[in-house]
Design an enzyme around this catalytic site. Structure first.
Site, PDB file in Angstrom:
ATOM      1  N   HIS A 153     -12.111 -27.488  -6.238  1.00  0.00           N
ATOM      2  CA  HIS A 153     -11.501 -26.445  -8.115  1.00  0.00           C
ATOM      3  C   HIS A 153     -11.104 -24.908  -6.658  1.00  0.00           C
ATOM      4  O   HIS A 153     -12.177 -24.006  -6.135  1.00  0.00           O
ATOM      5  CB  HIS A 153     -12.506 -26.377  -8.390  1.00  0.00           C
ATOM      6  CG  HIS A 153     -11.841 -25.063  -9.635  1.00  0.00           C
ATOM      7  ND1 HIS A 153     -10.741 -24.850 -10.393  1.00  0.00           N
ATOM      8  CD2 HIS A 153     -12.417 -23.939  -9.962  1.00  0.00           C
ATOM      9  CE1 HIS A 153     -10.680 -24.213 -11.345  1.00  0.00           C
ATOM     10  NE2 HIS A 153     -11.572 -23.407 -10.945  1.00  0.00           N
ATOM     11  N   LYS A 174      -9.329 -15.889  -9.655  1.00  0.00           N
ATOM     12  CA  LYS A 174      -9.347 -16.978  -8.650  1.00  0.00           C
ATOM     13  C   LYS A 174      -7.168 -16.295  -8.932  1.00  0.00           C
ATOM     14  O   LYS A 174      -6.513 -16.633  -7.586  1.00  0.00           O
ATOM     15  CB  LYS A 174      -9.542 -17.904  -8.257  1.00  0.00           C
ATOM     16  CG  LYS A 174     -11.479 -18.220  -8.329  1.00  0.00           C
ATOM     17  CD  LYS A 174     -11.694 -19.198  -7.412  1.00  0.00           C
ATOM     18  CE  LYS A 174     -11.563 -20.149  -8.882  1.00  0.00           C
ATOM     19  NZ  LYS A 174     -12.748 -20.007  -9.725  1.00  0.00           N
ATOM     20  N   ASP A 192      -5.356 -23.881  -8.346  1.00  0.00           N
ATOM     21  CA  ASP A 192      -6.464 -25.197  -9.388  1.00  0.00           C
ATOM     22  C   ASP A 192      -7.611 -26.295  -8.711  1.00  0.00           C
ATOM     23  O   ASP A 192      -8.153 -26.407  -8.203  1.00  0.00           O
ATOM     24  CB  ASP A 192      -5.819 -25.004 -10.814  1.00  0.00           C
ATOM     25  CG  ASP A 192      -6.687 -25.802 -11.466  1.00  0.00           C
ATOM     26  OD1 ASP A 192      -7.973 -25.130 -11.856  1.00  0.00           O
ATOM     27  OD2 ASP A 192      -6.247 -26.805 -12.144  1.00  0.00           O
ATOM     28  N   GLU A 217      -2.038 -21.629 -13.763  1.00  0.00           N
ATOM     29  CA  GLU A 217      -2.136 -21.086 -15.294  1.00  0.00           C
ATOM     30  C   GLU A 217      -2.843 -20.218 -15.042  1.00  0.00           C
ATOM     31  O   GLU A 217      -4.027 -19.198 -14.245  1.00  0.00           O
ATOM     32  CB  GLU A 217      -2.641 -22.298 -15.708  1.00  0.00           C
ATOM     33  CG  GLU A 217      -3.760 -22.264 -17.038  1.00  0.00           C
ATOM     34  CD  GLU A 217      -4.457 -22.224 -17.353  1.00  0.00           C
ATOM     35  OE1 GLU A 217      -5.422 -22.371 -18.101  1.00  0.00           O
ATOM     36  OE2 GLU A 217      -5.547 -23.199 -16.711  1.00  0.00           O
ATOM     37  N   ARG A 258     -22.674  -6.571   4.069  1.00  0.00           N
ATOM     38  CA  ARG A 258     -22.372  -5.358   5.126  1.00  0.00           C
ATOM     39  C   ARG A 258     -21.864  -4.326   6.166  1.00  0.00           C
ATOM     40  O   ARG A 258     -20.711  -3.196   6.186  1.00  0.00           O
ATOM     41  CB  ARG A 258     -23.531  -3.688   4.616  1.00  0.00           C
ATOM     42  CG  ARG A 258     -23.684  -4.523   3.469  1.00  0.00           C
ATOM     43  CD  ARG A 258     -24.977  -2.827   3.407  1.00  0.00           C
ATOM     44  NE  ARG A 258     -24.386  -1.791   2.844  1.00  0.00           N
ATOM     45  CZ  ARG A 258     -24.007  -0.965   1.936  1.00  0.00           C
ATOM     46  NH1 ARG A 258     -24.420  -1.167   0.693  1.00  0.00           N
ATOM     47  NH2 ARG A 258     -23.719   0.183   2.295  1.00  0.00           N
TER      48      ARG A 258
END
EC number: 2.7.11.-
Length: 339
Positions: A153, A174, A192, A217, A258
């Site tokens: 996914h 996403k 997806d 989508e 960081r």
């Protein structure tokens, strides 16, 4: 996100599937020599075999489950035999359940031998290509079809030529980030459902689900056809997975990277891939950050440049220079009265 799903693998394919797809995908131009039920013959091995020893009578180690390639050497061996011996030699092949026989370089197969193959239900094909080219093309096709794969996914985008896979929990955006990247000129591979194949030992090839294709989508908007909306330049069928970007909910208790000195990786189908974890919070332009991720990857791959290491080196140099200045000033102060 954990990529701990076990890889899947195609166990077999029919000779009919093999014939149809290899002619569509590759410039090999196989032609049928006989009419048999190709659905009943299955290919289970990605390797090919040249049955020279089997034709000569040594069948102890005959790998008959592989596609059999008859090239110039095998055909000339058969042609120099008399009719009876030739049939006996060919019987050493057709008495086994061979998936199919491919004759290269447009060599002519004795009609009597072709009848033997037909009677045994073995499909026979011919190609004008040499044995070397035929083996190369078919092996590449079978390796691709029998490779380990899994569906994940996420979204897959080609950013500046770098294959970036976006993963994370549902609802983090996403697809929206992928759509924004497409709008900025990058190319969508899949959304997806991302299918990843491992080719060889260290190469991961991502592609889309054949049903979903390049549809997306977007919550609140619905379905978007990226190819229709943005044109052919906005999509591509496959791309090597080179970086994984995990979108995460902001957590103030979590220690995020960081400087970029510690490179994180994740394993997909047993292959190590660089992992970037991006926390999502207001004010962050994730699209631009992902573009920079791709640019940093290119800098590291092609010039060995890592910004964090360069900055660290500059800081060390600056500290050393300041120490030398302090030492020099102290020595002068003792010998000269600056007051």
């Amino acid at each position: 996100m954990k990529f701990d799903q076990k890889g899947l693998k195609k166990q077999s394919m029919t000779v009919a599937y093999f014939f149809d797809n290899i002619n569509n995908d590759l410039d090999i131009k196989l032609r049928r020599l006989n009419e048999v039920d190709e659905q009943k013959r299955r290919i289970t091995d990605r390797d090919l075999h040249r049955p020279g020893l089997a034709l000569a009578g040594f069948t102890n180690l005959f790998t008959y489950k592989r596609v059999q390639i008859l090239g110039n050497t095998e055909m000339r061996f058969l042609n120099h035999l008399d009719d009876k011996t030739r049939k006996m030699a060919f019987e050493n092949i057709v008495k086994y359940k061979v998936p199919c026989i491919i004759i290269t370089s447009n060599n002519k197969l004795d009609p009597a031998l072709l009848d033997m193959a037909t009677e045994a239900g073995i499909p026979a094909f011919i190609t004008r290509n040499s044995s070397t080219r035929t083996i190369f093309l078919i092996t590449d096709f079978l390796v691709d079809r029998f490779s380990v794969y899994q569906q994940y996914h996420g979204s897959m985008v080609d950013v500046y030529g770098v294959g970036v896979m976006l993963v994370g929990k549902s609802g983090l955006g996403k697809s929206e980030v992928a759509l924004d990247l497409v709008e900025r000129g990058h190319r969508l591979v899949a959304d997806d459902a991302v299918v990843i194949n491992r080719k060889g030992e260290k190469t991961l090839i991502a592609s889309g689900n054949h049903v979903i294709g390049h549809f997306m989508e977007i919550r609140g908007l619905g379905v978007v056809d990226v190819k229709a909306a943005f044109g052919i330049r906005a999509i591509r069928e496959k791309k090597v997975v080179q970086v994984v970007v995990e979108l995460m909910e902001w957590n103030e208790d979590m220690d995020y990277e960081r400087l970029g000195l510690d490179t994180k990786t994740t394993k997909i189908l047993g292959v190590e891939v660089p992992l970037i974890q991006l926390p999502i919070n207001p004010g962050k332009n994730i699209t631009v950050i992902i573009e920079v991720v791709a640019l940093n990857y290119l800098l590291k791959q092609y010039s060995g440049y890592v910004a964090a290491e360069a900055l660290e080196e500059r800081i060390k140099t600056s500290i050393d220079d300041e120490a030398m200045m302090t030492t020099r000033f102290g020595s002068n102060y003792l010998t000269k009265d600056y007051e």
